[in-house]
Design a protein around this motif. Structure first.
Motif, short mmCIF file in Angstrom:
data_model
loop_
_atom_site.label_atom_id
_atom_site.label_comp_id
_atom_site.label_asym_id
_atom_site.label_seq_id
_atom_site.Cartn_x
_atom_site.Cartn_y
_atom_site.Cartn_z
N ILE A 1 -2.84 16.59 5.95
CA ILE A 1 -3.53 15.34 6.27
C ILE A 1 -3.56 14.43 5.04
CG2 ILE A 1 -5.73 14.35 7.01
CD1 ILE A 1 -6.17 16.88 8.68
N ARG A 2 -3.71 15.04 3.89
CA ARG A 2 -3.71 14.26 2.65
C ARG A 2 -2.38 13.54 2.45
NH1 ARG A 2 -2.89 13.72 -2.72
NH2 ARG A 2 -4.75 13.26 -3.97
N SER A 3 -1.28 14.24 2.73
CA SER A 3 0.04 13.61 2.64
C SER A 3 0.15 12.43 3.59
CB SER A 3 1.14 14.61 2.99
OG SER A 3 1.22 15.60 2.01
N ALA A 4 -0.36 12.61 4.80
CA ALA A 4 -0.32 11.53 5.78
C ALA A 4 -1.05 10.30 5.25
CB ALA A 4 -0.96 11.98 7.09
N LEU A 5 -2.11 10.53 4.51
CA LEU A 5 -2.89 9.43 3.95
C LEU A 5 -2.20 8.80 2.74
CD1 LEU A 5 -5.67 7.84 3.69
CD2 LEU A 5 -6.34 9.66 2.11
N ASN B 1 -8.46 6.84 -2.54
CA ASN B 1 -8.02 8.11 -1.95
C ASN B 1 -8.76 9.32 -2.52
OD1 ASN B 1 -6.26 6.89 -0.20
ND2 ASN B 1 -4.45 7.15 -1.51
N LYS B 2 -9.36 9.15 -3.69
CA LYS B 2 -10.10 10.28 -4.29
C LYS B 2 -11.24 10.73 -3.38
CE LYS B 2 -11.20 8.61 -8.34
NZ LYS B 2 -10.53 7.27 -8.22
N ILE C 1 -3.63 5.90 7.93
CA ILE C 1 -4.47 6.98 8.45
C ILE C 1 -3.75 7.70 9.58
CG2 ILE C 1 -6.59 5.82 7.74
CD1 ILE C 1 -7.18 5.31 10.71
N CYS C 2 -4.45 8.63 10.18
CA CYS C 2 -3.90 9.42 11.29
C CYS C 2 -3.70 8.51 12.51
CB CYS C 2 -4.86 10.56 11.63
SG CYS C 2 -4.43 11.49 13.11
N LEU C 3 -2.54 8.60 13.12
CA LEU C 3 -2.26 7.80 14.32
C LEU C 3 -3.32 8.02 15.39
CD1 LEU C 3 -0.27 5.98 15.97
CD2 LEU C 3 0.77 8.10 16.79
N CYS C 4 -3.67 9.28 15.59
CA CYS C 4 -4.61 9.60 16.66
C CYS C 4 -6.04 9.24 16.28
CB CYS C 4 -4.49 11.06 17.05
SG CYS C 4 -2.89 11.44 17.80
N GLY C 5 -6.34 9.28 15.00
CA GLY C 5 -7.66 8.85 14.56
C GLY C 5 -7.88 7.38 14.87
N LEU C 6 -6.86 6.56 14.58
CA LEU C 6 -6.99 5.13 14.85
C LEU C 6 -7.00 4.86 16.35
CD1 LEU C 6 -5.00 2.40 12.89
CD2 LEU C 6 -6.65 2.06 14.71
N LEU C 7 -6.07 5.47 17.08
CA LEU C 7 -6.02 5.23 18.53
C LEU C 7 -7.25 5.80 19.23
CD1 LEU C 7 -2.24 5.85 19.36
CD2 LEU C 7 -3.43 3.69 18.91
N GLY C 8 -7.77 6.88 18.69
CA GLY C 8 -9.01 7.43 19.26
C GLY C 8 -10.16 6.46 19.11
N ALA C 9 -10.22 5.79 17.97
CA ALA C 9 -11.28 4.81 17.75
C ALA C 9 -11.12 3.62 18.69
CB ALA C 9 -11.28 4.34 16.30
N GLU C 10 -9.89 3.26 18.97
CA GLU C 10 -9.61 2.12 19.84
C GLU C 10 -9.62 2.49 21.31
OE1 GLU C 10 -6.73 -0.78 17.16
OE2 GLU C 10 -5.82 0.77 18.39
N GLY C 11 -9.99 3.72 21.60
CA GLY C 11 -9.87 4.34 22.93
C GLY C 11 -10.04 3.44 24.13
N ALA C 12 -11.03 2.55 24.13
CA ALA C 12 -11.28 1.73 25.31
C ALA C 12 -10.31 0.56 25.41
CB ALA C 12 -12.72 1.20 25.28
N ALA D 1 -13.69 16.29 12.44
CA ALA D 1 -14.34 14.98 12.28
C ALA D 1 -14.40 14.57 10.81
CB ALA D 1 -15.75 15.03 12.87
N GLY D 2 -14.67 15.53 9.95
CA GLY D 2 -14.76 15.23 8.52
C GLY D 2 -13.44 14.76 7.94
N HIS D 3 -12.36 15.42 8.32
CA HIS D 3 -11.04 15.01 7.82
C HIS D 3 -10.66 13.64 8.35
CE1 HIS D 3 -10.51 19.15 6.37
NE2 HIS D 3 -9.46 18.71 5.70
N GLN D 4 -10.95 13.39 9.62
CA GLN D 4 -10.63 12.07 10.19
C GLN D 4 -11.49 10.98 9.55
OE1 GLN D 4 -8.21 11.17 12.38
NE2 GLN D 4 -7.42 13.26 12.35
N GLY D 5 -12.77 11.26 9.42
CA GLY D 5 -13.66 10.29 8.79
C GLY D 5 -13.28 10.04 7.34
#
Lengths: 187, 187
Positions: free
Chosen positions: B93-97, B172-173, B103-114, B157-161
DNA sequence: GTCTATAATTTGATAGAC
DNA sequence: GTCTATCAAATTATAGAC
């Protein structure tokens, strides 16, 4: 909640409509035309109140931020222990999730960070800065500054991630599970 | 990373361009015209590969999901302890960041869910379901199912947040601080 | 598979009357 | 403060030639 609409000023109605839309679909899910329909005025009149979309965005973040910390301060007035204060923090965010059926405005805008105007992103960053400061301020003095800082960030990230997850999985119980776990570990 | 572009198929180039844009600005921050410019074809040719935008969205989530768990499985092959496996989870996940600057594709799309098509939101939900399943699977047997479930959700949740916060605060730290704290508490 | 051409809709935004 | 009228640009999408 909305005082049956009639007492509200146009800007209030606009901000309410915009906040609801933005907290559910993001910055680009809000259009001037939608807001016009929501408030029964024309889109050109929306522009009268918020000439540019980033004006609306900053107004939303400012109001959201102010309201959040005002509520936090009022509701923690009589709280003495860290646990009590954390439970208030948790419950305010929980209301934002459950009652508004949406996530945190700044959580969503923070995720969209590269796609929104800088001035709006700055407001979001400020919201999170203040969150961390508040959380640090309620943590026990016997913890080192670095411990407090990392605990505060973890609590913030966990609450934000928990909202996102609850919405993604259409299960608000997971918010309680996660945030209870976080608070348990913090105590 | 990109094999100097020439070897890549058009769909690969399209998915790469779309993923980069979507992971930075969200679903609505990706347009067919932008992708056409990114890949030096015309927007109508983009539609040949992905007729509707939700086709592109689902393809992106599917590829992202598959790649994530493939990498996770490969990199945990020789990991024995829970701590080692969690460190792999964290580092992917760190590499993705850090490497993708997103950020995570699904983290962002999850937030935009509606604000996104249902079929895309379903892919996102599935990604998180699988995340929790994997995390539960690496937690110690001596923990109860309910303890494992709540620990897994908290780690997710912690990693996504943490990703969202790191981007919002341009630091990033803070991702390392938060995720190290979470893993420390999980062990 | 890619192109040209085009269409329908949406969007952010402005000018000027009332 | 709100309206009508309007605009330029962007966006998703399709038809048909090569």
């Amino acid at each position: 909640m909305d005082e049956s609409d009639s007492k509200m000023s146009t800007t209030e109605k606009l901000l309410n409509a915009a906040e609801h839309r933005m907290r559910r679909g993001g910055y680009n899910a809000v259009s001037f035309r939608d807001l016009a329909n929501d408030t029964n005025i024309k889109s050109s009149s929306v522009h009268y109140h918020y000439p540019k979309k980033e004006d609306l965005g900053t107004a939303l973040v400012d109001r959201y931020s102010k309201r959040f910390f005002d509520t936090l301060n009022v509701k923690t007035e009589n709280a003495t222990t860290m646990e009590q204060k954390l439970k208030v923090y948790q419950s305010i965010i929980r209301s934002a999730l459950v009652e508004d059926d949406a996530i945190c405005l700044c959580g969503l805008l923070g995720a969209e960070g590269a796609g929104i105007p800088d001035v709006v992103a700055n407001g979001v960053q400020n919201f999170f800065d203040e969150n961390i400061k508040w959380l640090v301020s309620i943590l026990p003095q016997e913890m080192s500054e670095s411990q407090k800082s990392s605990m505060a960030s973890t609590l913030l990230a966990g609450h934000q991630g928990a909202m996102m997850l609850a919405r993604s999985m259409q299960d608000n119980k997971i918010f309680d599970t996660i945030t209870n776990q976080l608070i348990k570990e913090a105590i």
